[in-house]
Design a protein around this motif. Structure first.
Motif, PDB file in Angstrom:
ATOM      1  N   LEU A 257       0.992  -0.989   0.115  1.00  0.00           N
ATOM      2  CA  LEU A 257      -0.237   0.029  -0.127  1.00  0.00           C
ATOM      3  C   LEU A 257       0.804   1.296   0.152  1.00  0.00           C
ATOM      4  CD1 LEU A 257      -2.956  -0.910   2.443  1.00  0.00           C
ATOM      5  CD2 LEU A 257      -3.116  -0.855   0.155  1.00  0.00           C
ATOM      6  N   ILE A 258       1.833   1.483   0.963  1.00  0.00           N
ATOM      7  CA  ILE A 258       2.913   2.574   0.900  1.00  0.00           C
ATOM      8  C   ILE A 258       3.505   2.508  -0.487  1.00  0.00           C
ATOM      9  CG2 ILE A 258       4.860   3.349   1.715  1.00  0.00           C
ATOM     10  CD1 ILE A 258       4.023   1.910   4.528  1.00  0.00           C
ATOM     11  N   ALA A 259       4.005   1.478  -1.165  1.00  0.00           N
ATOM     12  CA  ALA A 259       4.558   1.627  -2.393  1.00  0.00           C
ATOM     13  C   ALA A 259       3.630   2.145  -3.453  1.00  0.00           C
ATOM     14  CB  ALA A 259       4.980   0.122  -2.719  1.00  0.00           C
ATOM     15  N   ASP A 260       2.451   1.829  -3.532  1.00  0.00           N
ATOM     16  CA  ASP A 260       1.216   2.030  -4.297  1.00  0.00           C
ATOM     17  C   ASP A 260       1.173   3.943  -4.031  1.00  0.00           C
ATOM     18  OD1 ASP A 260       0.906  -0.271  -5.465  1.00  0.00           O
ATOM     19  OD2 ASP A 260      -1.018  -0.610  -4.291  1.00  0.00           O
ATOM     20  N   GLU A 261       1.145   4.207  -2.788  1.00  0.00           N
ATOM     21  CA  GLU A 261       0.977   5.426  -2.431  1.00  0.00           C
ATOM     22  C   GLU A 261       1.914   6.348  -3.084  1.00  0.00           C
ATOM     23  OE1 GLU A 261       1.462   8.478   1.432  1.00  0.00           O
ATOM     24  OE2 GLU A 261       1.034   6.121   1.635  1.00  0.00           O
ATOM     25  N   TYR A 262       3.237   5.919  -3.319  1.00  0.00           N
ATOM     26  CA  TYR A 262       4.463   6.771  -3.935  1.00  0.00           C
ATOM     27  C   TYR A 262       4.384   6.234  -5.443  1.00  0.00           C
ATOM     28  CZ  TYR A 262       5.900   8.258   0.627  1.00  0.00           C
ATOM     29  OH  TYR A 262       6.234   8.973   1.776  1.00  0.00           O
ATOM     30  N   GLY A 263       3.754   5.552  -6.076  1.00  0.00           N
ATOM     31  CA  GLY A 263       3.791   4.863  -7.402  1.00  0.00           C
ATOM     32  C   GLY A 263       5.205   4.210  -7.824  1.00  0.00           C
ATOM     33  N   VAL A 264       5.704   3.442  -6.525  1.00  0.00           N
ATOM     34  CA  VAL A 264       6.855   2.659  -6.654  1.00  0.00           C
ATOM     35  C   VAL A 264       6.147   1.160  -6.920  1.00  0.00           C
ATOM     36  CG1 VAL A 264       8.758   1.745  -5.503  1.00  0.00           C
ATOM     37  CG2 VAL A 264       8.058   4.087  -5.114  1.00  0.00           C
ATOM     38  N   PRO A 265       7.058   0.531  -8.095  1.00  0.00           N
ATOM     39  CA  PRO A 265       6.629  -0.874  -8.319  1.00  0.00           C
ATOM     40  C   PRO A 265       6.839  -1.708  -6.915  1.00  0.00           C
ATOM     41  CG  PRO A 265       7.714   0.151 -10.161  1.00  0.00           C
ATOM     42  CD  PRO A 265       7.814   0.951  -8.848  1.00  0.00           C
ATOM     43  N   TYR A 266       5.939  -2.648  -6.554  1.00  0.00           N
ATOM     44  CA  TYR A 266       6.450  -3.747  -5.609  1.00  0.00           C
ATOM     45  C   TYR A 266       6.220  -5.197  -6.405  1.00  0.00           C
ATOM     46  CZ  TYR A 266       5.675  -6.607  -1.427  1.00  0.00           C
ATOM     47  OH  TYR A 266       6.116  -7.534  -0.592  1.00  0.00           O
ATOM     48  N   VAL A 267       7.370  -5.921  -6.499  1.00  0.00           N
ATOM     49  CA  VAL A 267       7.259  -7.181  -7.388  1.00  0.00           C
ATOM     50  C   VAL A 267       7.616  -8.258  -6.232  1.00  0.00           C
ATOM     51  CG1 VAL A 267       8.526  -8.549  -8.853  1.00  0.00           C
ATOM     52  CG2 VAL A 267       8.373  -5.827  -9.435  1.00  0.00           C
ATOM     53  N   ASP A 268       6.625  -8.955  -6.015  1.00  0.00           N
ATOM     54  CA  ASP A 268       6.514 -10.287  -5.161  1.00  0.00           C
ATOM     55  C   ASP A 268       7.012 -10.919  -6.062  1.00  0.00           C
ATOM     56  OD1 ASP A 268       6.461 -11.993  -3.215  1.00  0.00           O
ATOM     57  OD2 ASP A 268       4.774 -11.034  -1.984  1.00  0.00           O
ATOM     58  N   ALA A 269       7.933 -11.930  -5.987  1.00  0.00           N
ATOM     59  CA  ALA A 269       8.139 -13.178  -6.850  1.00  0.00           C
ATOM     60  C   ALA A 269       7.323 -14.380  -6.254  1.00  0.00           C
ATOM     61  CB  ALA A 269       9.799 -13.559  -6.763  1.00  0.00           C
ATOM     62  N   ASN A 270       6.883 -14.330  -4.954  1.00  0.00           N
ATOM     63  CA  ASN A 270       6.153 -15.518  -4.437  1.00  0.00           C
ATOM     64  C   ASN A 270       4.917 -15.623  -5.182  1.00  0.00           C
ATOM     65  OD1 ASN A 270       8.043 -16.378  -2.116  1.00  0.00           O
ATOM     66  ND2 ASN A 270       8.097 -13.915  -1.932  1.00  0.00           N
ATOM     67  N   GLU A 271       4.421 -14.580  -5.787  1.00  0.00           N
ATOM     68  CA  GLU A 271       3.378 -14.719  -6.649  1.00  0.00           C
ATOM     69  C   GLU A 271       3.444 -15.681  -8.035  1.00  0.00           C
ATOM     70  OE1 GLU A 271       1.683 -10.787  -6.997  1.00  0.00           O
ATOM     71  OE2 GLU A 271       1.424 -10.478  -4.822  1.00  0.00           O
ATOM     72  N   ASP A 272       4.652 -15.551  -8.225  1.00  0.00           N
ATOM     73  CA  ASP A 272       5.112 -16.189  -9.759  1.00  0.00           C
ATOM     74  C   ASP A 272       5.954 -17.331  -9.512  1.00  0.00           C
ATOM     75  OD1 ASP A 272       3.782 -14.212 -11.121  1.00  0.00           O
ATOM     76  OD2 ASP A 272       5.467 -12.671 -10.670  1.00  0.00           O
ATOM     77  N   ILE A 273       5.851 -18.148  -8.513  1.00  0.00           N
ATOM     78  CA  ILE A 273       6.628 -19.131  -8.409  1.00  0.00           C
ATOM     79  C   ILE A 273       6.503 -20.475  -9.389  1.00  0.00           C
ATOM     80  CG2 ILE A 273       7.104 -21.447  -6.884  1.00  0.00           C
ATOM     81  CD1 ILE A 273       7.996 -18.890  -5.443  1.00  0.00           C
ATOM     82  N   ASP A 274       5.288 -20.663  -9.879  1.00  0.00           N
ATOM     83  CA  ASP A 274       5.284 -21.412 -11.099  1.00  0.00           C
ATOM     84  C   ASP A 274       6.015 -20.866 -12.444  1.00  0.00           C
ATOM     85  OD1 ASP A 274       3.904 -23.151  -9.622  1.00  0.00           O
ATOM     86  OD2 ASP A 274       2.076 -22.477 -10.256  1.00  0.00           O
ATOM     87  N   GLU A 275       5.511 -19.442 -12.668  1.00  0.00           N
ATOM     88  CA  GLU A 275       6.389 -19.178 -13.642  1.00  0.00           C
ATOM     89  C   GLU A 275       7.888 -19.166 -13.688  1.00  0.00           C
ATOM     90  OE1 GLU A 275       6.871 -14.696 -16.060  1.00  0.00           O
ATOM     91  OE2 GLU A 275       5.341 -15.198 -14.572  1.00  0.00           O
ATOM     92  N   ILE A 276       8.178 -18.835 -12.607  1.00  0.00           N
ATOM     93  CA  ILE A 276       9.984 -19.108 -12.280  1.00  0.00           C
ATOM     94  C   ILE A 276      10.490 -20.368 -12.269  1.00  0.00           C
ATOM     95  CG2 ILE A 276      11.817 -18.329 -10.705  1.00  0.00           C
ATOM     96  CD1 ILE A 276       9.798 -15.991  -9.527  1.00  0.00           C
ATOM     97  N   GLN A 277       9.407 -21.184 -11.994  1.00  0.00           N
ATOM     98  CA  GLN A 277       9.741 -22.608 -11.968  1.00  0.00           C
ATOM     99  C   GLN A 277      10.710 -23.103 -10.868  1.00  0.00           C
ATOM    100  OE1 GLN A 277      11.217 -23.770 -15.802  1.00  0.00           O
ATOM    101  NE2 GLN A 277       9.413 -23.563 -16.906  1.00  0.00           N
ATOM    102  N   ILE A 278      10.303 -22.549  -9.629  1.00  0.00           N
ATOM    103  CA  ILE A 278      10.815 -22.778  -8.401  1.00  0.00           C
ATOM    104  C   ILE A 278      10.292 -23.960  -7.919  1.00  0.00           C
ATOM    105  CG2 ILE A 278      11.421 -21.890  -5.991  1.00  0.00           C
ATOM    106  CD1 ILE A 278      13.035 -20.375  -7.996  1.00  0.00           C
ATOM    107  N   ASP A 279      11.432 -25.100  -7.771  1.00  0.00           N
ATOM    108  CA  ASP A 279      11.416 -26.227  -7.004  1.00  0.00           C
ATOM    109  C   ASP A 279      11.741 -26.059  -5.728  1.00  0.00           C
ATOM    110  OD1 ASP A 279      11.171 -28.908  -6.101  1.00  0.00           O
ATOM    111  OD2 ASP A 279      12.575 -29.636  -7.707  1.00  0.00           O
ATOM    112  N   TYR A 280      10.999 -26.108  -4.562  1.00  0.00           N
ATOM    113  CA  TYR A 280      11.516 -25.886  -3.250  1.00  0.00           C
ATOM    114  C   TYR A 280      12.489 -26.951  -3.020  1.00  0.00           C
ATOM    115  CZ  TYR A 280       7.899 -22.472  -2.938  1.00  0.00           C
ATOM    116  OH  TYR A 280       6.856 -21.372  -2.965  1.00  0.00           O
TER     117      TYR A 280
END
Length: 463
Positions: A257-280
């Motif tokens: 929310l703070i990032a959005d307030e300032y117009g700063v991108p927030y990239v959470d890679a945990n939302e793209d685990i399948d795309e990154i193909q992370i095998d824990y």
């Protein structure tokens, strides 16, 4: 006038001694210290992408891969558990000599309460050059009546003066713990017990919002505003991790929310685990950090995102960025060559691999018997059949190698340490001339069908 001049000379001498003592005793091999130590040696105005944050940064972003595959001149100015107030002053310090085109800030520690930050984060401040920035950073990081600790950290030497008895060659050579523009590769894999523990996490309340601490929010906003005032684009990131907790995710929602307030991108890679193909199971070092294999995947994912969203120069053919080329070459030699060799268990395959390993010096010797051979860049440069006593010395620049034999017994000494792995079979010692260090040593035991053994039998150290 003479008295004033004498006093000035004495002060200059004391200052010079203090600088020398600071450089001698500063623990440049510790986490946090070494990243800043190496940063100060960079050519000015060459860092295009500056990363700041915790250990998530130096485990997740492979700067050598970013440079070789995308031409990105990136540096990771990170330290263990780095709180945002230290990140803020790290950026302030970095901007004294660098003009990055992008700053990437790691959000990992923002969920923590102020009391949870350990003394590990102090290391990077101790190695910071004395300045007003350093003093402000120390004050921001400390609390209570600990003035002596602040003074010790500011001048560095009082904090480290007891290290005289602990100083080793690596404190000056600084090779085996070298960070590659801040990056720290680790090839270990997460224990299975941790995988089981975090396999099925209840994420029912993960969409809730929990404010971060007052001090964390204050410095987060200061960090964002510092970048915006200097007109430097900022990205806030969260690299992949396994230990998902409500405490973390609800705080990160607030950060978003703070990032959005300032117009700063927030990239959470945990939302793209399948795309990154992370095998824990194969890509995590532990529950919180990526290993080398996971870092390769995530670095590729994030580098693509960067180049698609920002105009960043490709520095691969720029002679001014030779530093990044040299560090990448050193990385492949000191890390990947060693990893490749250590994975081989067969003597024939091992020697075949060495023939295709440039810039190496290899010693092979049979025990007992004494047959010895030395190979440089795949070509034999010395051999002895063990039928008489012999002694041969090789000057390797940063190291000394001595090969000797008597009555069929061979001794291989590298920097005054003897290397013997099996008493019945072939022993091999591999020294990389680019990395200027031993990258592997192994014995192939004839009594156990040629089994590879990598634990030294004798560990004598000659004065």
């Amino acid at each position: 006038m003479k008295k004033l001049l004498r006093t000035a000379v004495i002060l200059c001498i004391l200052l010079s001694i203090g600088i020398v003592l600071h450089r001698m005793t500063l623990n440049t091999t510790s986490e946090g210290c070494i990243q800043l130590w190496d940063f100060y040696r960079l050519p000015e105005e060459t860092v295009d992408v500056l990363f700041v944050g915790s250990s998530h940064v130096y485990y997740s972003y492979n700067t050598c891969q970013m440079y070789e595959d995308y031409g990105l001149a990136a540096y990771l100015l990170a330290s263990p558990g780095q709180p945002v107030w230290i990140s803020y002053y790290m950026i302030e310090e970095a901007l004294k000599t660098q003009e990055p085109k992008l700053i990437v800030f790691d959000a990992c520690t923002l969920y923590q309460r102020d009391s949870k930050f350990s003394s590990l984060s102090w290391e990077s401040l101790i190695s910071m050059k004395p300045s007003l920035t350093k003093w402000k950073a120390i004050q921001a990081s400390s609390g209570g009546d600990d003035g002596m600790d602040r003074a010790g950290a500011f001048f560095s030497f009082p904090y480290y003066h007891t290290r005289y008895s602990e100083l080793e060659k690596n404190d000056y050579k600084n090779t085996d713990r070298l960070r590659y523009n801040g990056y720290k590769p680790d090839f270990q894999k997460i224990p299975k017990s941790d995988l089981v523990r975090w396999k099925d996490v209840d994420k029912e309340n993960f969409d809730q919002i929990r404010p971060v601490s007052e001090r964390t929010e204050k410095y987060l906003r200061m960090l964002i505003e510092l970048c915006q005032n200097r007109k430097i684009p900022l990205v806030i990131v969260n690299s992949p991790y396994l230990n998902h907790m409500e405490e973390k995710q609800t705080a990160y929602n607030y950060v978003s929310l703070i990032a959005d307030e300032y117009g700063v991108p927030y990239v959470d890679a945990n939302e793209d685990i399948d795309e990154i193909q992370i095998d824990y199971a194969n890509d995590m070092l532990d529950v919180s950090h990526l290993n080398y294999y996971g870092g390769i995947k995530y670095t590729n994912y994030f580098s693509k995102w960067l180049t698609e969203n920002y105009t960043l120069p490709d520095r691969r053919n720029d002679e001014r960025y030779r530093h990044w080329t040299d560090v990448s070459v050193l990385f492949w030699h000191s890390q990947l060559n060693a990893k490749r060799l250590k994975s081989i268990q067969d003597f024939g395959k091992y020697m075949e691999t060495l023939r295709d390993t440039p810039d190496s010096l290899v010693v092979t010797y049979h025990s007992p018997g004494g047959e010895t051979a030395v190979y440089e860049d795949g070509q034999m440069v010395y051999s002895h059949m063990g039928d008489s006593d012999f002694q041969k010395h090789f000057d390797l620049g940063g190291s000394d190698l001595a090969v000797s034999g008597s009555s069929g017994t061979v001794r291989i000494m590298l920097d005054k340490k003897e290397y013997l792995y099996v008493e019945q079979g072939m022993n091999v010692l591999v020294y990389d001339k680019v990395a200027q260090q031993r990258v592997d040593g192994v014995g192939f035991d004839e009594t156990e069908g040629g089994k590879a053994v990598r634990k030294r039998i004798r560990k004598s150290k000659i004065a």
